[in-house]
Scaffold this active site. Structure first.
Site, PDB file in Angstrom:
ATOM      1  N   GLY A  71       0.803  -1.219   0.000  1.00 19.66           N
ATOM      2  CA  GLY A  71       0.000   0.000   0.000  1.00 19.66           C
ATOM      3  C   GLY A  71       0.835   1.269   0.000  1.00 19.66           C
ATOM      4  O   GLY A  71       0.513   2.236  -0.702  1.00 19.66           O
ATOM      5  N   ASN A 151      -8.098   4.183   8.369  1.00 20.36           N
ATOM      6  CA  ASN A 151      -7.537   3.044   9.096  1.00 20.36           C
ATOM      7  C   ASN A 151      -7.677   3.162  10.608  1.00 20.36           C
ATOM      8  O   ASN A 151      -7.649   2.168  11.306  1.00 20.36           O
ATOM      9  CB  ASN A 151      -6.064   2.850   8.719  1.00 20.36           C
ATOM     10  CG  ASN A 151      -5.280   4.138   8.705  1.00 20.36           C
ATOM     11  OD1 ASN A 151      -5.622   5.097   7.999  1.00 20.36           O
ATOM     12  ND2 ASN A 151      -4.232   4.196   9.498  1.00 20.36           N
ATOM     13  N   GLN A 179      -7.771  -0.194   3.327  1.00 16.16           N
ATOM     14  CA  GLN A 179      -8.627  -0.738   4.392  1.00 16.16           C
ATOM     15  C   GLN A 179      -9.984  -1.209   3.875  1.00 16.16           C
ATOM     16  O   GLN A 179     -10.578  -2.110   4.443  1.00 16.16           O
ATOM     17  CB  GLN A 179      -8.851   0.318   5.490  1.00 16.16           C
ATOM     18  CG  GLN A 179      -7.628   0.607   6.333  1.00 16.16           C
ATOM     19  CD  GLN A 179      -7.253  -0.534   7.280  1.00 16.16           C
ATOM     20  OE1 GLN A 179      -8.072  -1.375   7.650  1.00 16.16           O
ATOM     21  NE2 GLN A 179      -5.993  -0.560   7.691  1.00 16.16           N
ATOM     22  N   SER A 199      -3.554  -3.416  -0.823  1.00 14.55           N
ATOM     23  CA  SER A 199      -2.443  -4.164  -0.234  1.00 14.55           C
ATOM     24  C   SER A 199      -2.914  -5.551   0.183  1.00 14.55           C
ATOM     25  O   SER A 199      -4.045  -5.708   0.656  1.00 14.55           O
ATOM     26  CB  SER A 199      -1.927  -3.387   0.978  1.00 14.55           C
ATOM     27  OG  SER A 199      -0.890  -4.097   1.608  1.00 14.55           O
ATOM     28  N   ALA A 200      -2.055  -6.562   0.043  1.00 13.75           N
ATOM     29  CA  ALA A 200      -2.469  -7.944   0.322  1.00 13.75           C
ATOM     30  C   ALA A 200      -2.552  -8.265   1.819  1.00 13.75           C
ATOM     31  O   ALA A 200      -3.440  -8.992   2.255  1.00 13.75           O
ATOM     32  CB  ALA A 200      -1.511  -8.925  -0.362  1.00 13.75           C
ATOM     33  N   HIS A 201      -1.619  -7.709   2.624  1.00 19.29           N
ATOM     34  CA  HIS A 201      -1.533  -8.195   4.007  1.00 19.29           C
ATOM     35  C   HIS A 201      -2.651  -7.685   4.919  1.00 19.29           C
ATOM     36  O   HIS A 201      -2.763  -8.115   6.065  1.00 19.29           O
ATOM     37  CB  HIS A 201      -0.148  -7.907   4.610  1.00 19.29           C
ATOM     38  CG  HIS A 201       0.090  -6.514   5.049  1.00 19.29           C
ATOM     39  ND1 HIS A 201      -0.023  -6.124   6.364  1.00 19.29           N
ATOM     40  CD2 HIS A 201       0.456  -5.404   4.369  1.00 19.29           C
ATOM     41  CE1 HIS A 201       0.276  -4.839   6.467  1.00 19.29           C
ATOM     42  NE2 HIS A 201       0.564  -4.374   5.264  1.00 19.29           N
ATOM     43  N   THR A 237      11.742  -7.701 -10.980  1.00 20.87           N
ATOM     44  CA  THR A 237      11.177  -9.038 -11.183  1.00 20.87           C
ATOM     45  C   THR A 237       9.949  -9.202 -10.287  1.00 20.87           C
ATOM     46  O   THR A 237      10.016  -8.931  -9.088  1.00 20.87           O
ATOM     47  CB  THR A 237      12.236 -10.111 -10.848  1.00 20.87           C
ATOM     48  OG1 THR A 237      13.358  -9.882 -11.697  1.00 20.87           O
ATOM     49  CG2 THR A 237      11.703 -11.511 -11.056  1.00 20.87           C
ATOM     50  N   CYS A 325       1.475   2.790  12.841  1.00 18.46           N
ATOM     51  CA  CYS A 325       2.559   3.667  12.391  1.00 18.46           C
ATOM     52  C   CYS A 325       2.838   4.778  13.385  1.00 18.46           C
ATOM     53  O   CYS A 325       3.946   5.266  13.490  1.00 18.46           O
ATOM     54  CB  CYS A 325       2.209   4.305  11.066  1.00 18.46           C
ATOM     55  SG  CYS A 325       1.373   3.171   9.973  1.00 18.46           S
TER      56      CYS A 325
HETATM   57  C1  LIG Z   1      -1.737  -0.403   5.928  1.00 18.00           C
HETATM   58  C2  LIG Z   1      -2.129   0.789   5.133  1.00 18.00           C
HETATM   59  C3  LIG Z   1      -1.282   1.320   4.144  1.00 18.00           C
HETATM   60  C4  LIG Z   1       0.095   0.775   3.894  1.00 18.00           C
HETATM   61  O1  LIG Z   1       0.078  -0.476   3.285  1.00 18.00           O
HETATM   62  P1  LIG Z   1       1.404  -1.404   3.370  1.00 18.00           P
HETATM   63  O2  LIG Z   1       1.087  -2.536   2.455  1.00 18.00           O
HETATM   64  O3  LIG Z   1       1.551  -1.797   4.791  1.00 18.00           O
HETATM   65  O4  LIG Z   1       2.536  -0.566   2.875  1.00 18.00           O
HETATM   66  C5  LIG Z   1      -1.720   2.398   3.415  1.00 18.00           C
HETATM   67  N1  LIG Z   1      -2.920   2.938   3.635  1.00 18.00           N
HETATM   68  C6  LIG Z   1      -3.770   2.480   4.568  1.00 18.00           C
HETATM   69  C7  LIG Z   1      -5.092   3.112   4.751  1.00 18.00           C
HETATM   70  C8  LIG Z   1      -3.394   1.390   5.354  1.00 18.00           C
HETATM   71  O5  LIG Z   1      -4.219   0.944   6.295  1.00 18.00           O
END
Ligand SMILES: *Cc1c(COP(=O)(O)O)cnc(C)c1O
Length: 385
Positions: A71, A151, A179, A199-201, A237, A325
């Site tokens: 993200g 978030n 989110q 973002s995947a995680h 890659t 963060c």
């Molecule tokens: C977690 C988050 C990100 C950052 O994503 P990462 O994959 O951890 O770099 C960006 N924006 C929001 C709103 C998030 O919650």
């Protein structure tokens, strides 16, 4: 001790099905997607089928999705990429005061280069007013970046209305949907979104992989130079196991999980607000349809969030104060200050973010334990009565 994880806004576990889908791409199907031989083609096929599946979830075309490291990179690439590609057109960018640090940080860097940034204020529930976006647009505006869902406090912004305004004014629109993705329906065409970060995680996929949707025809200046990967917009890659895991994670999400988390969220809000001197931050109880299905953010007046967090951790419950963060710094969250909380109350806030593996028993235990912890701390608190 059984541990209860209520910090899904920070990260989620990787779903076992996701791990299963990824494993072959770490071992026998290890090819480089740029190679011409069969090993390369196997990787390339997995890359393109993952791209199609993720594009479909957003109502986008496959060639409008580029994979990134997450993200934060997607936010940086969208904002800096557009700023540098459209600099001749103008130097003005509009965002909000409650964005993720990746967006605020990218804007801050651009300000140091001479870009002019407008930070829109939000109301007490964290909503950006579409009228404010419209009023802030000038001839020099090239980009509006407003997050889909916050978030920290779970506010779902009116991005469809904001998208409509941007389109009518000929200004590009980026949204950070990290989110909201898979929790709130997204259609990039219906919502007039030009760029979108995911973002995947945060959705039971692996860490270190994300994507940026870029509408066909929108230009960005590349940030990572090298080969011509990802439609020549991001060299390197491709992380095939991560990308395969990301696509699998998207496919494992469904409506029932949203309903399930919404129900747990409502029970948690109801239970925690029974504790005296508590405030629900973000969309209020009459407005829960505009709140992320898994977010609860509460201020427990007269006690420090950090103390609550540590005591809950001792009892096996993992929560956060503000966002992951900012929780390592002692400054109160910029989001809680932006919704008008006095610093003292901002410091007394805890974020609980639920996941699909949480149970009602866990929620009940959390309510009971939080009540005990808060009561105990208030007895020691010098601020109390
Ligand atoms: C977690 C988050 C990100 C950052 O994503 P990462 O994959 O951890 O770099 C960006 N924006 C929001 C709103 C998030 O919650």
């Amino acid at each position: 001790m059984k541990r209860i994880y209520l910090d899904h806004g920070a990260t989620t576990p990787v779903d076992k099905e996701v791990v299963k889908a990824m494993l072959p791409y770490l071992t026998e199907k290890f090819g480089n997607a740029s190679s011409i031989h069969s090993f390369g083609q196997e990787a390339k096929d997995a890359l393109e089928s993952s791209r199609e599946r993720i594009a479909k979830k957003l109502g986008a075309k496959p060639n409008e999705i580029i994979f990134t490291s997450g993200g934060s990179e997607s936010d940086n690439l969208a904002i800096k990429g557009v700023a540098h590609a459209y600099r001749k057109k103008g130097n003005h960018i509009i965002t909000s005061s409650i964005e993720h640090p990746a967006v605020l940080g990218a804007c801050k860097s651009l300000a140091e280069e001479g870009f002019d940034i407008t930070y829109l204020e939000v109301d007490k529930e964290g909503f950006v007013k579409p009228d404010d976006v419209e009023r802030a647009i000038t001839k020099k505006t090239i980009l509006v970046s407003i997050m889909h869902a916050n978030n920290e406090i779970g506010t779902i912004e009116p991005i469809e209305e904001i998208g409509k305004i941007c389109k009518s004014k000929g200004v590009l629109f980026h949204t950070d949907a990290v989110q909201s993705f898979t929790k709130v329906p997204i259609d990039v065409n219906k919502m007039n979104i030009d760029l979108l970060s995911i973002s995947a995680h945060k959705i039971y996929g692996p860490k270190g992989v994300g994507a940026l949707y870029i509408r066909e025809g929108v230009k960005i200046k590349k940030m990572i130079d090298g080969g011509h990967h990802e439609f020549d917009m991001r060299a390197g890659t491709e992380n095939i196991p991560g990308i395969v895991g990301f696509a699998k994670a998207v496919e494992l999400t469904n409506e029932n999980q949203i309903k399930y988390m919404t129900n747990l969220r409502n029970k948690l809000i109801k239970g925690l607000l029974k504790i005296p001197d508590t405030i629900l931050n973000g969309p209020d109880r009459k407005n829960l349809s505009r709140r992320l299905c898994n977010n609860v953010n509460i201020s427990f007046k007269f006690v420090e969030g950090e103390s609550i967090l540590l005591r809950l951790d001792d009892k096996g419950i993992a929560v956060s104060t503000g966002s992951a963060c900012s929780s390592r710094s002692l400054k109160p969250s910029h989001v809680l200050l932006a919704i008008g909380l006095p610093p003292q109350i901002a410091h007394s806030s805890i974020r609980f973010t639920l996941g699909r593996e949480n149970t009602i028993q866990e929620i009940n235990y959390t309510i009971k334990t939080t009540k005990e912890v808060v009561e105990e701390l208030r007895k020691l608190s010098p601020f109390c009565n």
